[in-house]
Write a protein that holds these residues in place. Sequence first.
Motif, PDB file in Angstrom:
ATOM      1  N   SER A  89       9.499  89.412  66.140  1.00  0.00           N
ATOM      2  CA  SER A  89       9.888  89.049  64.780  1.00  0.00           C
ATOM      3  C   SER A  89      10.597  90.205  64.078  1.00  0.00           C
ATOM      4  CB  SER A  89       8.652  88.635  63.987  1.00  0.00           C
ATOM      5  OG  SER A  89       8.958  88.435  62.634  1.00  0.00           O
TER       6      SER A  89
ATOM      7  N   LEU B  15       9.501  89.073  50.885  1.00  0.00           N
ATOM      8  CA  LEU B  15       8.708  87.857  51.069  1.00  0.00           C
ATOM      9  C   LEU B  15       8.915  87.271  52.463  1.00  0.00           C
ATOM     10  CD1 LEU B  15       6.814  85.665  49.974  1.00  0.00           C
ATOM     11  CD2 LEU B  15       8.853  84.482  49.118  1.00  0.00           C
ATOM     12  N   VAL B  16      10.144  87.208  52.919  1.00  0.00           N
ATOM     13  CA  VAL B  16      10.439  86.686  54.263  1.00  0.00           C
ATOM     14  C   VAL B  16       9.820  87.597  55.315  1.00  0.00           C
ATOM     15  CG1 VAL B  16      12.290  86.239  55.937  1.00  0.00           C
ATOM     16  CG2 VAL B  16      12.518  85.439  53.575  1.00  0.00           C
TER      17      VAL B  16
ATOM     18  N   GLU C 233       7.168  89.590  55.062  1.00  0.00           N
ATOM     19  CA  GLU C 233       5.706  89.469  55.078  1.00  0.00           C
ATOM     20  C   GLU C 233       5.259  88.110  55.611  1.00  0.00           C
ATOM     21  OE1 GLU C 233       3.962  92.107  54.866  1.00  0.00           O
ATOM     22  OE2 GLU C 233       5.746  93.220  54.276  1.00  0.00           O
ATOM     23  N   THR C 234       6.003  87.070  55.290  1.00  0.00           N
ATOM     24  CA  THR C 234       5.694  85.745  55.827  1.00  0.00           C
ATOM     25  C   THR C 234       5.875  85.741  57.347  1.00  0.00           C
ATOM     26  OG1 THR C 234       6.366  84.693  53.763  1.00  0.00           O
ATOM     27  CG2 THR C 234       6.257  83.287  55.708  1.00  0.00           C
ATOM     28  N   ALA C 235       6.983  86.322  57.813  1.00  0.00           N
ATOM     29  CA  ALA C 235       7.242  86.403  59.253  1.00  0.00           C
ATOM     30  C   ALA C 235       6.173  87.248  59.948  1.00  0.00           C
ATOM     31  CB  ALA C 235       8.629  86.975  59.512  1.00  0.00           C
ATOM     32  N   ASP C 236       5.779  88.360  59.336  1.00  0.00           N
ATOM     33  CA  ASP C 236       4.720  89.201  59.906  1.00  0.00           C
ATOM     34  C   ASP C 236       3.417  88.414  60.041  1.00  0.00           C
ATOM     35  OD1 ASP C 236       6.336  91.411  60.145  1.00  0.00           O
ATOM     36  OD2 ASP C 236       5.387  92.540  58.511  1.00  0.00           O
ATOM     37  N   PHE C 237       3.047  87.711  58.977  1.00  0.00           N
ATOM     38  CA  PHE C 237       1.791  86.958  59.002  1.00  0.00           C
ATOM     39  C   PHE C 237       1.843  85.845  60.041  1.00  0.00           C
ATOM     40  CE2 PHE C 237      -1.041  83.540  57.642  1.00  0.00           C
ATOM     41  CZ  PHE C 237      -2.242  84.229  57.616  1.00  0.00           C
ATOM     42  N   LEU C 238       2.904  85.070  60.041  1.00  0.00           N
ATOM     43  CA  LEU C 238       3.010  83.959  60.996  1.00  0.00           C
ATOM     44  C   LEU C 238       3.059  84.450  62.442  1.00  0.00           C
ATOM     45  CD1 LEU C 238       5.492  81.579  59.134  1.00  0.00           C
ATOM     46  CD2 LEU C 238       3.029  81.254  59.483  1.00  0.00           C
TER      47      LEU C 238
END
Length: 184
Positions: free
Chosen positions: A112, A126-127, A129-134
Amino acid sequence: MTVVQSVLRHVPEPLRRVLIKHRELLKFAIVGGTTFVIDNGIWFLLKFTVLEDKPITAKAISIIVATIVSYVLNREWSFRTRGGRETHHEAALFFLISGVAVVINLIPPWVSRYVLDLETPHVTRLVQETADFLSGSIIGMLLAMFFRFWGFKRWVFPDELGHRRRELTVVADGADGEEDLGHS
């Protein structure tokens, strides 16, 4: 009566049978949920403070801490009636399987960040952190979880070595270990 037995008394019979049949998987999932919270808590703490520029290192550290907690909980609860190896041999196998699982868990966030470039300045915070979490906490964790469950049952806590531990559990619990979900 154990906590698990008292909870099971309130569960409808068809569901109770399913829970009892798959008790190791259920306990493994509860341990997984607990270590998921530990993993992500430490990861975000490190990632947003001292290891802000090293999110994969922060994730590796958080997984290692969660893995140590996982060993204790899985050995003493999830797979309590399995195994039977000497503790140092069992621990070595557990951490070997877990080490492979750490690598499996780190592949999606690495892809990612460094292959798909889902990091600032290429994308918004935001993108990122969202990509990191997912990628790290959902995809990587699920892949590693399936590998761990399979590896733990197969090599670390094999059922054929569990007879001695089951006998000790039955004596300690004063009951047939197959009748309830938790033994604890």
